[in-house]
Design a protein around this motif. Sequence first.
Motif, mmCIF file in Angstrom:
data_model
loop_
_atom_site.group_PDB
_atom_site.id
_atom_site.type_symbol
_atom_site.label_atom_id
_atom_site.label_comp_id
_atom_site.label_asym_id
_atom_site.label_seq_id
_atom_site.Cartn_x
_atom_site.Cartn_y
_atom_site.Cartn_z
ATOM 1 N N TYR A 39 0.823 -1.207 0.000
ATOM 2 C CA TYR A 39 0.000 0.000 0.000
ATOM 3 C C TYR A 39 0.863 1.266 0.000
ATOM 4 O O TYR A 39 2.006 1.267 0.425
ATOM 5 C CB TYR A 39 -0.957 0.025 1.195
ATOM 6 N N LEU A 40 0.266 2.319 -0.513
ATOM 7 C CA LEU A 40 0.812 3.675 -0.457
ATOM 8 C C LEU A 40 -0.280 4.545 0.135
ATOM 9 O O LEU A 40 -1.411 4.566 -0.352
ATOM 10 C CB LEU A 40 1.200 4.184 -1.844
ATOM 11 N N ASP A 41 0.046 5.235 1.217
ATOM 12 C CA ASP A 41 -0.908 6.067 1.926
ATOM 13 C C ASP A 41 -0.347 7.491 1.990
ATOM 14 O O ASP A 41 0.815 7.678 2.351
ATOM 15 C CB ASP A 41 -1.118 5.507 3.340
ATOM 16 N N VAL A 42 -1.139 8.472 1.598
ATOM 17 C CA VAL A 42 -0.716 9.871 1.642
ATOM 18 C C VAL A 42 -1.729 10.659 2.467
ATOM 19 O O VAL A 42 -2.900 10.736 2.104
ATOM 20 C CB VAL A 42 -0.599 10.488 0.229
ATOM 21 N N GLN A 43 -1.272 11.211 3.581
ATOM 22 C CA GLN A 43 -2.141 12.041 4.404
ATOM 23 C C GLN A 43 -1.859 13.503 4.099
ATOM 24 O O GLN A 43 -0.719 13.885 3.870
ATOM 25 C CB GLN A 43 -1.909 11.747 5.879
ATOM 26 N N ASN A 44 -2.917 14.308 4.102
ATOM 27 C CA ASN A 44 -2.851 15.728 3.770
ATOM 28 C C ASN A 44 -2.287 15.900 2.359
ATOM 29 O O ASN A 44 -1.317 16.617 2.134
ATOM 30 C CB ASN A 44 -2.023 16.501 4.803
ATOM 31 N N ALA A 45 -2.919 15.249 1.395
ATOM 32 C CA ALA A 45 -2.407 15.153 0.025
ATOM 33 C C ALA A 45 -2.181 16.501 -0.651
ATOM 34 O O ALA A 45 -1.260 16.654 -1.445
ATOM 35 C CB ALA A 45 -3.344 14.301 -0.825
ATOM 36 N N TYR A 46 -2.998 17.502 -0.377
ATOM 37 C CA TYR A 46 -2.782 18.799 -1.025
ATOM 38 C C TYR A 46 -2.103 19.812 -0.095
ATOM 39 O O TYR A 46 -2.137 21.010 -0.327
ATOM 40 C CB TYR A 46 -4.067 19.361 -1.646
ATOM 41 N N ASN A 47 -1.475 19.309 0.955
ATOM 42 C CA ASN A 47 -0.574 20.096 1.803
ATOM 43 C C ASN A 47 -1.237 21.340 2.375
ATOM 44 O O ASN A 47 -0.681 22.435 2.325
ATOM 45 C CB ASN A 47 0.693 20.456 1.026
ATOM 46 N N ASN A 48 -2.411 21.174 2.959
ATOM 47 C CA ASN A 48 -3.089 22.295 3.607
ATOM 48 C C ASN A 48 -2.445 22.529 4.972
ATOM 49 O O ASN A 48 -2.654 21.774 5.906
ATOM 50 C CB ASN A 48 -4.579 22.003 3.761
ATOM 51 N N LEU A 49 -1.650 23.584 5.083
ATOM 52 C CA LEU A 49 -0.925 23.856 6.318
ATOM 53 C C LEU A 49 -1.694 24.766 7.275
ATOM 54 O O LEU A 49 -1.153 25.227 8.265
ATOM 55 C CB LEU A 49 0.435 24.478 6.000
ATOM 56 N N GLN A 50 -2.953 25.008 6.981
ATOM 57 C CA GLN A 50 -3.760 25.881 7.825
ATOM 58 C C GLN A 50 -4.563 25.117 8.875
ATOM 59 O O GLN A 50 -5.351 25.706 9.597
ATOM 60 C CB GLN A 50 -4.716 26.703 6.954
ATOM 61 N N ASN A 51 -4.391 23.808 8.962
ATOM 62 C CA ASN A 51 -5.153 23.000 9.915
ATOM 63 C C ASN A 51 -4.619 23.213 11.329
ATOM 64 O O ASN A 51 -3.566 22.720 11.697
ATOM 65 C CB ASN A 51 -5.088 21.522 9.551
ATOM 66 N N VAL A 52 -5.365 23.950 12.144
ATOM 67 C CA VAL A 52 -4.939 24.277 13.508
ATOM 68 C C VAL A 52 -5.274 23.104 14.429
ATOM 69 O O VAL A 52 -6.414 22.661 14.496
ATOM 70 C CB VAL A 52 -5.612 25.570 14.009
#
Length: 103
Positions: free
Chosen positions: A60-73
Amino acid sequence: FRFTSGNPYTACTDGVFNASDGFYQCIQGPFNGARLPPFHQLDLRVDKTWIKDLWRFTLYLDVQNAYNNLQNVEFQNYSYNFQESQPITGLPILPSIGLKAEF
């Protein structure tokens, strides 16, 4: 895809110096009276399974936060005297690859 309203938390409205231990203590506002900003995130997973006799192998290949949203507080971090706060954000893109074997 995940969209979440911000988690509630109890904010520190001020700080007072405690002379007996030498540290500032938080003066809390209303219980869960503040809320973190809402956030969104896209997680992706691709896997392939092979079956051989009594064994099952999964790659498997797993990618979390795929579009790199760095605003998640994730939470608020306060200064030593609770006069200022700064939001702490989540992780950037986090890929992982793995192999799972089952019998």
